[in-house]
Design a protein around this motif. Structure first.
Motif, mmCIF file in Angstrom:
data_model
loop_
_atom_site.group_PDB
_atom_site.id
_atom_site.type_symbol
_atom_site.label_atom_id
_atom_site.label_comp_id
_atom_site.label_asym_id
_atom_site.label_seq_id
_atom_site.Cartn_x
_atom_site.Cartn_y
_atom_site.Cartn_z
ATOM 1 N N GLU A 45 -20.064 51.860 -45.694
ATOM 2 C CA GLU A 45 -21.124 51.769 -44.694
ATOM 3 C C GLU A 45 -20.496 51.163 -43.441
ATOM 4 O OE1 GLU A 45 -24.380 52.614 -44.919
ATOM 5 O OE2 GLU A 45 -24.818 52.732 -47.073
ATOM 6 N N VAL A 46 -21.218 51.306 -42.341
ATOM 7 C CA VAL A 46 -20.800 50.637 -41.111
ATOM 8 C C VAL A 46 -20.739 49.122 -41.366
ATOM 9 C CG1 VAL A 46 -21.603 50.071 -38.797
ATOM 10 C CG2 VAL A 46 -21.672 52.433 -39.600
ATOM 11 N N THR A 47 -19.642 48.508 -40.960
ATOM 12 C CA THR A 47 -19.409 47.100 -41.278
ATOM 13 C C THR A 47 -20.566 46.193 -40.866
ATOM 14 O OG1 THR A 47 -17.035 47.441 -41.061
ATOM 15 C CG2 THR A 47 -17.825 45.168 -40.912
ATOM 16 N N GLU A 48 -21.143 46.504 -39.713
ATOM 17 C CA GLU A 48 -22.200 45.643 -39.177
ATOM 18 C C GLU A 48 -23.376 45.506 -40.135
ATOM 19 O OE1 GLU A 48 -23.503 46.914 -35.305
ATOM 20 O OE2 GLU A 48 -25.159 45.466 -35.323
ATOM 21 N N GLU A 82 -21.881 45.032 -51.925
ATOM 22 C CA GLU A 82 -23.162 44.870 -52.610
ATOM 23 C C GLU A 82 -23.933 46.163 -52.406
ATOM 24 O OE1 GLU A 82 -26.324 43.066 -50.736
ATOM 25 O OE2 GLU A 82 -25.451 43.068 -48.728
ATOM 26 N N PHE A 83 -24.998 46.320 -53.165
ATOM 27 C CA PHE A 83 -25.805 47.524 -53.040
ATOM 28 C C PHE A 83 -26.933 47.386 -52.025
ATOM 29 C CE2 PHE A 83 -24.000 49.012 -57.023
ATOM 30 C CZ PHE A 83 -23.988 50.377 -56.819
ATOM 31 N N THR A 84 -27.535 46.202 -52.001
ATOM 32 C CA THR A 84 -28.841 46.071 -51.359
ATOM 33 C C THR A 84 -28.867 46.558 -49.913
ATOM 34 O OG1 THR A 84 -29.275 44.229 -52.834
ATOM 35 C CG2 THR A 84 -30.745 44.478 -50.954
ATOM 36 N N ALA A 85 -27.863 46.150 -49.111
ATOM 37 C CA ALA A 85 -27.895 46.516 -47.696
ATOM 38 C C ALA A 85 -27.925 48.036 -47.514
ATOM 39 C CB ALA A 85 -26.690 45.918 -46.975
ATOM 40 N N GLY A 86 -27.114 48.756 -48.288
ATOM 41 C CA GLY A 86 -27.086 50.210 -48.176
ATOM 42 C C GLY A 86 -28.401 50.847 -48.582
ATOM 43 N N ILE A 87 -29.011 50.294 -49.611
ATOM 44 C CA ILE A 87 -30.304 50.818 -50.072
ATOM 45 C C ILE A 87 -31.378 50.583 -49.003
ATOM 46 C CG2 ILE A 87 -32.039 50.714 -51.906
ATOM 47 C CD1 ILE A 87 -29.616 51.274 -53.356
ATOM 48 N N ARG A 89 -30.862 50.327 -45.824
ATOM 49 C CA ARG A 89 -30.566 51.279 -44.760
ATOM 50 C C ARG A 89 -31.148 52.652 -45.089
ATOM 51 N NH1 ARG A 89 -26.572 54.133 -46.112
ATOM 52 N NH2 ARG A 89 -28.008 55.827 -45.838
ATOM 53 N N ALA A 90 -30.961 53.102 -46.319
ATOM 54 C CA ALA A 90 -31.473 54.413 -46.724
ATOM 55 C C ALA A 90 -33.007 54.418 -46.717
ATOM 56 C CB ALA A 90 -30.950 54.766 -48.114
ATOM 57 N N TYR A 91 -33.582 53.304 -47.122
ATOM 58 C CA TYR A 91 -35.053 53.172 -47.136
ATOM 59 C C TYR A 91 -35.604 53.361 -45.736
ATOM 60 C CZ TYR A 91 -39.598 50.800 -47.702
ATOM 61 O OH TYR A 91 -40.939 50.481 -47.709
ATOM 62 N N LEU A 92 -34.939 52.720 -44.769
ATOM 63 C CA LEU A 92 -35.381 52.836 -43.369
ATOM 64 C C LEU A 92 -35.067 54.219 -42.811
ATOM 65 C CD1 LEU A 92 -34.177 49.347 -42.085
ATOM 66 C CD2 LEU A 92 -36.556 50.087 -42.423
ATOM 67 N N GLU A 93 -33.832 54.696 -43.072
ATOM 68 C CA GLU A 93 -33.383 55.954 -42.488
ATOM 69 C C GLU A 93 -34.240 57.128 -42.938
ATOM 70 O OE1 GLU A 93 -29.156 56.387 -42.668
ATOM 71 O OE2 GLU A 93 -29.198 58.524 -42.148
#
Length: 426
Positions: A45-48, A82-87, A89-93
RNA sequence: GUGACCAUAGCUCAAUCGGCGGAGCACCUGGUUGUGGCCCAGGAGGUUGUGGGUUCGAGCCCCAUUGGUCACCCCA
């Protein structure tokens, strides 16, 4: 040795695969039972995204432990720690907020943290991750804890300790933190260098101190559950009521905290015996502030991550043996020299194909080895029947079928071999 | 990032004071022209993690490096 797996990474060898399949198959079944849907997000994912999730104080350490790289376009990407941040992001996207709440998701896959390896801690490890988004109801906390509980019960774990706590919310936590700081500041002389730093950066973490001399001090420290606001107190009480009603045993551990700021209310861990200092086989909590932190609308969420490698360590420590994998039950052996040997081998190749087409697992020995050697291999491979094809069998059209369990053998018509075996194999 | 211990055959481990690197298990072959497990015999398998140093001589001593194990730090 010219090449070795990079530090902290591991090969999953065939002998370990039964553990993996057992755990993942159980997870898939439970997900269906509970109504959690599978989601896979990218490993990078994007580092930020990960930096924003970390919060103040922890960010330097977090960056140090992330595997970060720059792509050809100069974009900074990071292997997910970790998983949470990517999930999130997908939830919002994908606008999942329009789906019925809560959105119940699970994932499984590798995560990466550049840490010094130790028992149950690797630079690449695999997590089962569960999230329920968009609903504040404490019954969702119960739901999420319950699926973890079910997995461990189904795997047959004994002596697991479910630990729960509530660390409050932005309304009530500051008062608790202030009380902690005041309390420990009054005992500065008893804090070592590390704990003094915690006092400055992350006072909650003082409760995690492993310093022997600190234990008495920690026991008497202000407890978060004594500072909860009405909403948080009611939430925690309701969750405990659901756990009690469902008969899930747990311990309220007032020393259980989280390292990051975005956690709210419920936190929980599951500890296993006998797998070393890294005993948490599952850890999670509610993070009602996280999605906002990532630029989304206020959205409550709760989830956990559970390390598969630690689950396997626990299975092994407790002597739990996973179900065996399906393996070929039939071997087709061929013997003879010269022209006859070639004919026998061709007949064997043909029969193996027929058996597999009929759904019967079958193997063919390679390398024109002696029958003795072929039977030896069959015995080791735990094959149930060996079909033997040689000069006599080619002449009569009847293949010899040997039952390895009772060492009896008999002729069976070539055309009837598949059906004959099908009848006798489970 | 810090610290301790460790690294010899695929695996588990020997090798005396620094003096010709071995065993068990596993693998392959044979003992039986086409019959497994048990047994017997034989075979294959190693740059002693890597690089350097000391020495007449290093698996052994010294330095570095890589990796492993465990704990700390941190823990998403």
């Amino acid at each position: 040795m010219l090449y070795q797996a990079p530090r902290g990474t591991n090969d999953i060898l065939p002998e370990d695969w039964p553990y993996w399949r057992h755990i993942t198959a159980t997870i898939e079944r439970l997900a269906g039972l509970y109504g959690f849907e599978h989601i896979d997000t990218p490993i990078i994912e994007v580092t930020e995204l990960f930096e924003r999730g970390a919060g103040a104080g922890a960010d330097v350490m977090v960056q140090k432990e992330m595997y970060t790289l720059e792509d050809n376009g100069g974009v900074s990407l990071t292997l997910r720690p970790e998983f949470t941040a990517g999930i999130m992001r997908a939830y919002l996207e994908h606008g999942m907020k329009v789906k019925p709440s809560p959105v119940k998701l699970y994932s499984m896959g590798p995560i990466f943290r550049q840490e010094r390896p130790q028992a149950g801690r690797y630079r690449q490890h695999t997590q089962w991750n569960v999230e329920a988004l968009g609903e504040i109801d404490p019954a969702v906390d119960f739901e999420v804890m319950s699926i973890a509980y079910s997995l461990f019960a189904e795997l047959g774990f004994q002596d697991l300790a479910f630990q729960i706590n509530s660390i409050g919310c932005p309304n009530c936590r500051p008062a608790h933190i202030a009380a902690l700081v005041e309390y420990f500041s009054g005992h500065r002389s008893r804090l070592n260098e590390i704990d003094l730093r915690r006092l400055e950066i992350n006072p909650l973490r003082l409760l995690d101190s492993k310093e022997e001399a600190m234990q008495g001090l920690i026991e008497d420290a202000p407890r978060s559950i004594d500072y909860l606001c009405d909403e948080c107190r009611e939430h925690f009480a309701a969750l405990r009521g659901y756990l009690d009603a469902a008969g899930l045993s747990y311990t309220v551990n007032t020393l259980l905290v989280r390292g990051f700021d975005y956690y709210t209310k419920t936190v929980f861990e599951v500890w296993a015996e006998g797998i070393g200092a890294q005993a948490a086989v599952c850890g999670g909590g509610r993070y009602d502030g996280l999605i906002e932190l990532l630029g989304g609308p206020p959205t409550p969420g709760i989830g956990f991550g559970s390390g598969i490698e630690r689950q396997i360590l626990t299975l092994k420590a407790q002597g739990i043996v996973p179900p065996p994998l399906p393996a070929p039950r039939v071997q087709v052996s061929y013997i003879g020299r010269g022209e006859i040997g070639q004919q026998a081998k061709q007949a064997a190749v043909s029969l193996v194909s027929d058996l597999r087409a009929a759904g019967i697992g079958a193997v063919l020995p390679f390398g024109d080895r002696s029958l003795k050697s072929q039977l030896k291999s069959a015995n080791r491979a735990d094959v149930a029947f060996v079909v033997i094809i040689g000069e006599g069998e080619l002449a009569s059209g009847q293949f010899t079928v040997r039952d390895l369990t009772d060492s009896q053998q008999q002729p069976v018509d070539r055309a009837a071999v598949v059906a004959w075996l099908q009848e006798r194999l489970p």
